[in-house]
Design an enzyme around this catalytic site. Structure first.
Site, PDB file in Angstrom:
ATOM      1  N   PRO A   2      30.536   2.055  22.795  1.00 36.48           N
ATOM      2  CA  PRO A   2      29.302   2.880  23.596  1.00 36.48           C
ATOM      3  C   PRO A   2      28.003   2.675  22.686  1.00 36.48           C
ATOM      4  CG  PRO A   2      31.008   4.273  22.486  1.00 36.48           C
ATOM      5  CD  PRO A   2      31.382   2.847  22.163  1.00 36.48           C
ATOM      6  N   GLU A   3      26.939   1.942  23.223  1.00 30.01           N
ATOM      7  CA  GLU A   3      25.647   1.898  22.633  1.00 30.01           C
ATOM      8  C   GLU A   3      24.897   2.762  23.676  1.00 30.01           C
ATOM      9  OE1 GLU A   3      24.592  -1.856  21.409  1.00 30.01           O
ATOM     10  OE2 GLU A   3      26.618  -2.622  20.809  1.00 30.01           O
ATOM     11  N   ARG A 124      40.732   5.715  17.831  1.00 34.17           N
ATOM     12  CA  ARG A 124      40.715   5.781  15.937  1.00 34.17           C
ATOM     13  C   ARG A 124      39.961   7.062  15.336  1.00 34.17           C
ATOM     14  NH1 ARG A 124      38.092  -0.053  15.680  1.00 34.17           N
ATOM     15  NH2 ARG A 124      37.588   0.445  13.740  1.00 34.17           N
TER      16      ARG A 124
END
Length: 287
Positions: A2-3, A124
């Site tokens: 996600p940018e 993560r």
DNA sequence: TGATATGTTATCTT
DNA sequence: CAAGATAACATATC
């Protein structure tokens, strides 16, 4: 990952789906990923969903804001009609085998008063959900540089920041304090579009190169938003409203294309390391 | 088995 | 002291 375009896609879809809704319940499955008092948002109504860089904010009607950072593998999935069942099947499998909600990677769940749900998954566990007083946002300004699609983002601004550093241009593009929202995928892509070698120092770029780069950043981020983001290989990113992948991965010119032919010159795309991260580029096209 | 993936921040080095 | 570089975080895959 996600940018800016992925987080903006998430923002737009969540805005449509959750503004006006009242939070009925918060389930915290991974304690360290929820910061603040969950009690502060029970009964609160969502009045806004905003984005700054890669950070999402849900403004609430009780002067609290819910901040969400997805980091590397965070996902938000909205489900409108999940009737208190334990699991549901999504229309398509989510990355990392999380095709059920809640799934193995579900960390936080928000239930709205109308029976809809928001699932925060994160393989993560780097991402987080934080509840703060809305007034604390104004004080800090969050420490981000200008938004690339905003008014302050100009060729003149880039000239100013580039001239002051001898770091490589790739590293500077990803520095959130200088430019907000660009990560590894789009840093690689905009440098290819502008035909600039990622190993160049920022202060070595001339005016016409900075102009090309500025245009490439705006054009590529806009196009990626239009196509609802990039779901690259092994990428957790999905759209929140239907758990479907984005579409910009089909447009990638260099990212994750090591050893493949450059679409422009037919030469080989190479991969190097910069700051411990992979950089992909075409040594023939990018000077 | 060890290398690899990435965003951010804390900490180390120059 | 500041700029820049690197380690750490968690976990899965190849």
């Amino acid at each position: 990952m996600p940018e800016l375009p992925e987080v903006e896609t998430i923002r737009r879809q969540l805005f449509k789906n959750i503004v006006g809704k009242k939070i009925a319940e918060v389930r915290i499955l991974e304690k360290k990923q929820f910061i603040g008092e969950f009690d502060d948002i029970i009964g609160a109504q969502i009045v806004n969903v905003w984005r700054r860089a890669k950070l999402l904010g849900f403004g609430c009607d009780n002067k609290k804001t819910i901040l969400i950072h997805l980091k590397l593998t965070g996902q938000l999935v909205f489900v409108a009609d999940y009737k208190n069942a334990v699991v549901i099947k999504m229309p398509r499998p989510l990355p990392f085998g999380s095709d059920q909600l809640p799934g193995r990677t579900t960390r936080i769940i928000i239930r709205f008063a109308d029976g809809s749900w928001l699932f925060f998954n994160d393989l993560r566990k780097f991402g987080w959900v934080k509840v703060i007083k809305s007034q604390n946002l104004k004080v800090k300004n969050l420490g981000y540089g200008p938004e690339p699609l905003g008014r302050e983002f100009t060729v003149e601004y880039l000239k100013r920041i580039f001239s002051k550093t001898r770091r490589t241009i790739k590293i500077v593009l990803m520095d959130q304090k200088k430019i907000a929202g660009i990560g590894n995928i789009y840093a690689n892509e905009v440098l290819f579009e502008a035909k600039i070698d990622p190993r160049r120092t920022a202060d070595s770029l001339d005016n016409s190169e900075i102009k090309r780069l500025c245009q490439a950043i705006v054009d590529i981020l806009k196009e990626a938003i239009r196509l609802k983001g990039t779901s690259a290989a092994d990428d957790a990113y999905v759209q929140p409203n239907n758990a479907a992948p984005g579409n910009y991965q089909r447009r990638l010119q260099v990212y994750q294309r090591e050893g493949k032919e450059c679409f422009h010159c037919g030469g080989e795309i190479v991969r190097i390391k910069q700051g411990g991260r992979s950089t992909f580029f075409c040594p023939h096209c990018q000077i």
